[in-house]
Design a protein around this motif. Structure first.
Motif, mmCIF file in Angstrom:
data_model
loop_
_atom_site.group_PDB
_atom_site.id
_atom_site.type_symbol
_atom_site.label_atom_id
_atom_site.label_comp_id
_atom_site.label_asym_id
_atom_site.label_seq_id
_atom_site.Cartn_x
_atom_site.Cartn_y
_atom_site.Cartn_z
ATOM 1 N N GLU A 29 0.827 -1.210 0.000
ATOM 2 C CA GLU A 29 0.000 0.000 0.000
ATOM 3 C C GLU A 29 0.859 1.257 0.000
ATOM 4 N N LYS A 79 -7.659 10.908 -5.112
ATOM 5 C CA LYS A 79 -7.580 10.261 -6.420
ATOM 6 C C LYS A 79 -8.919 10.090 -7.121
ATOM 7 N N GLY A 93 -4.097 3.450 -6.121
ATOM 8 C CA GLY A 93 -5.044 3.557 -5.004
ATOM 9 C C GLY A 93 -6.243 4.371 -5.434
ATOM 10 N N ALA A 98 -6.246 2.917 2.927
ATOM 11 C CA ALA A 98 -5.032 2.211 3.329
ATOM 12 C C ALA A 98 -4.371 2.866 4.543
HETATM 13 MG MG MG Z 1 -3.263 4.168 -1.252
#
Ligand code: MG
Ligand code: ADP
Length: 629
Positions: A29, A79, A93, A98
């Motif tokens: 991650e 994101k 991701g 995470a």
């Molecule tokens: Mg991530």
């Protein structure tokens, strides 16, 4: 109990269970976040397999000081902004959970500085409780430290394995990202020792060499093809390179390592006829396609994805590989190269590089000669025979002698000397060179090079030659091992075997069990291990091949295997490997020997896999079938 809303902390802890399974998941991650931040350099450093500390530093975009708490909050991401983004994911991701998950189950320190900021800032979280944002000095980029993973979830911590094994998984996660993204400069350190340093200019074969050794890297076949916006590019390994498991099949989709059964199946299909059964091809293949053709939001760790048209992808991969294989002659591999390499390493190329099948055939032919030698017949007892054999192992490895002992239950001449020594062929040639006329024939008929038909007082038995031999060898090995330590042949020149990081860790973790079956291994740095000792009774086998095969068994079990079960598994593997194969022609003497030994084992009726070794038709049954009664 009344219904209550879970606290955010508990929610995060539960989410952590899905995404964060072990230190390797943290490494994955964090490295993915670095990649998403446009990093060109990522340094990973772990202590105690990641159980104590995992630190990932990058030179990426960095995070604004006032956004640090948000980065650790769940469902917070930079994101995705609108729902539609979910269907055209271009980052690794997007779920925004995470960091929150990791922070919930560790003490996490996040330091970051954007390129234009004069200073950096840091925030600490322990068990999900966030501290204050504080200024700190740090280079541009981001650094995440994860201390004592699962300290507050003792059950999960208990499920973690030995640091060496956890480190194996960490290196595997590191490897996947380093292979997926050429041009990335990344380093991995364990307990302050550098394990991998992958330079930015290393192309895929160079990366394969770093992780799996030159030998494999030299045997890669480039593959490339494009169809309607879907590109497949990368390398597959020559059939001379294969594994007993499919974990060396690296598939990347738009820069993300994935697992996909259908594509792995296509890979296997492409190699059909090129590999022995039970062997899997090695591949490093990148698929590039428009993000809207695939749903990556089907699995918490995103290892599995859903393709819009998986059938078409299957055919495209299969077609691309088949076309590629047609254009190169796979039979004349770089075998010459490997032979040369073996020779330069001071090893006899013949023994090391003849495919195992051929070695077995050689052995089967050579065994008669070895039996007939006065030395092997004159051996009075097990100990003497063993010593002589150890002394002769160097030549046995060159294919001259035969580690016959293992193929006979009892090293005294009794069981196989139904014919007198005078009848034995004097010429030390294989069975095929011997005129059959005049010598005694076998007491059974071999049909289709795989079954033996034997007359008995009851009727007739049909024996599966491989299953029977496997059973005999298994019993024999088991007795050997329970009788005392297996004789180990020290290798004059230890053999370095390149494994994947997870394989190397598994081998080292199970060193003691391996030593009990006569295989001595030492760490050699990186994911290379040294074989320093070899079971004397298996001198004809190639150390590397044997180890690679056993590794499959070692890592197949997810929970810590019991040494006894493991040992048993390994014995099965050894027996199966060493046994004559279906399709192998046996000389009359070999048939006799096999049948002799059949009477000496406890349960000759089932092979160690539980399949029957023989079918019996009684005379009454035959009479009935032919309507004689
Ligand atoms: Mg991530
Ligand atoms: P996701 O990656 O799914 O967005 P994470 O919890 O992994 O969720 O990260 C949350 C956010 O923190 C990211 O969206 C990103 O904005 C920021 N972030 C995390 N790691 C880094 C990093 N190494 N460099 C820059 N930003 C980062």
């Amino acid at each position: 109990m009344p219904i209550r809303r879970l606290s955010q902390q508990l929610i995060n802890k539960i989410a952590a269970g899905e995404v964060i399974e072990r230190p390797a998941s943290v490494v994955k991650e964090l490295m993915e976040n670095s990649v998403d931040a446009g990093a060109t350099r990522i340094e990973v450093s772990v202590a105690q397999g990641g159980l104590e500390l995992i630190r990932v530093s990058d030179d990426g975009s960095g995070i604004a000081a006032d956004e640090l708490p948000l980065a650790l909050a769940s469902h917070a991401t930079s994101k995705l902004s609108e729902a539609d983004d979910l269907f055209r994911i271009a980052t690794l991701g997007f779920r925004g959970e995470a960091l929150a998950s990791i922070a919930a189950v560790s003490r996490l320190v996040l330091r970051s500085r954007r390129r234009d900021d004069v200073a950096g800032a840091e925030i600490e979280a322990e068990g999900g409780r966030l501290g204050e944002v504080m200024p700190c000095g740090c280079p541009p980029g981001t650094q995440v430290e994860v201390h004592r993973l699962f300290f507050n979830t003792p059950v999960r911590r208990k499920f973690l394995r030995a640091p060496s094994t956890e480190f194996g998984h960490v290196s595997e996660a590191f490897t996947r990202i380093a292979l997926a993204l050429p041009r990335l400069h990344c380093t991995l350190r364990h307990n302050d020792r550098e394990v991998f340093d992958v330079p930015p200019d290393a192309d895929l074969p160079a990366r394969v060499a770093v992780f799996f050794g030159r030998e494999l890297a030299d045997q890669l076949i480039p593959v490339e093809g494009e169809h309607e916006g879907v590109r497949i590019a990368g390398y597959v390994a020559h059939p001379s390179q294969s594994r007993s498991h499919n974990r060396m099949q690296y598939l990347f989709l738009n820069g993300r390592a994935i697992r996909d059964r259908a594509l792995q199946h296509a890979l296997g299909e492409a190699y059909r006829g090129l590999l022995m059964t039970g062997r899997y091809p090695i591949a490093f293949l990148s698929l590039t396609m428009p993000p809207e053709l695939v749903d990556v939001n089907v699995h918490p760790t995103k290892m599995e994805v859903r393709f819009q048209d998986s059938g078409r992808l299957y055919s495209q991969l299969l077609g691309t590989l088949r076309t590629r294989f047609l254009s190169c002659d796979l039979r004349t591999s770089g075998a010459a190269d490997t032979a040369a390499a073996a020779a330069s390493a001071g090893r006899p190329p013949a023994a090391d590089d003849t495919p195992l099948r051929e070695q077995l055939a050689q052995w089967a032919k050579g065994r008669l000669a070895a039996w007939s030698g006065p030395a092997s017949f004159g051996q009075p007892g097990g100990a003497g025979a063993g010593a002589a054999q150890t002394a002769g192992t160097a030549t046995a490895a060159a294919g001259a002698g035969s580690p016959l002992d293992v193929f006979r239950l009892d090293p005294t001449p009794a069981p196989c000397s139904r014919w007198g020594a005078d009848d034995l062929p004097e010429h030390p040639l294989g069975a095929e060179a011997l005129p059959r006329a005049g010598t005694r024939g076998a007491s059974a008929l071999q049909i289709h090079n795989r079954y033996l038909v034997v007359e008995s007082s009851e009727g007739v038995a049909i024996i599966d030659q491989h299953a029977l031999h496997e059973r005999i060898l298994y019993e024999q090995l088991r007795r050997r091992i329970s009788a005392g330590p297996v004789e180990i042949q020290q290798l004059l020149v230890p053999e370095a075997v390149d494994l994947s990081p997870a394989e190397a860790a598994a081998v080292l973790e199970h060193r003691e069990v391996l030593a009990r079956i006569g295989l001595r291994v030492e760490p050699f740095g990186g994911s290379t291990v040294l074989v320093t000792g070899f079971p004397a009774m298996l001198a004809n086998f190639n150390a590397k091949e044997l180890l690679c095969d056993l590794v499959g068994r070692l890592i197949a079990s997810d929970s810590a295997p019991q040494p006894r079960d493991l040992l048993d598994d390994l014995l099965h593997t050894l027996a199966c490997k060493a046994a004559v194969k279906a399709g192998q022609r046996l000389s009359p003497e070999e048939i006799d020997e096999l049948l002799q030994q059949r009477t000496l084992i406890d349960d000759a009726h089932h092979c160690p896999h539980g399949r029957p070794t023989e079918l019996v038709f009684t005379r009454e049954e035959l009479d009935r079938q032919f309507r004689r009664t």
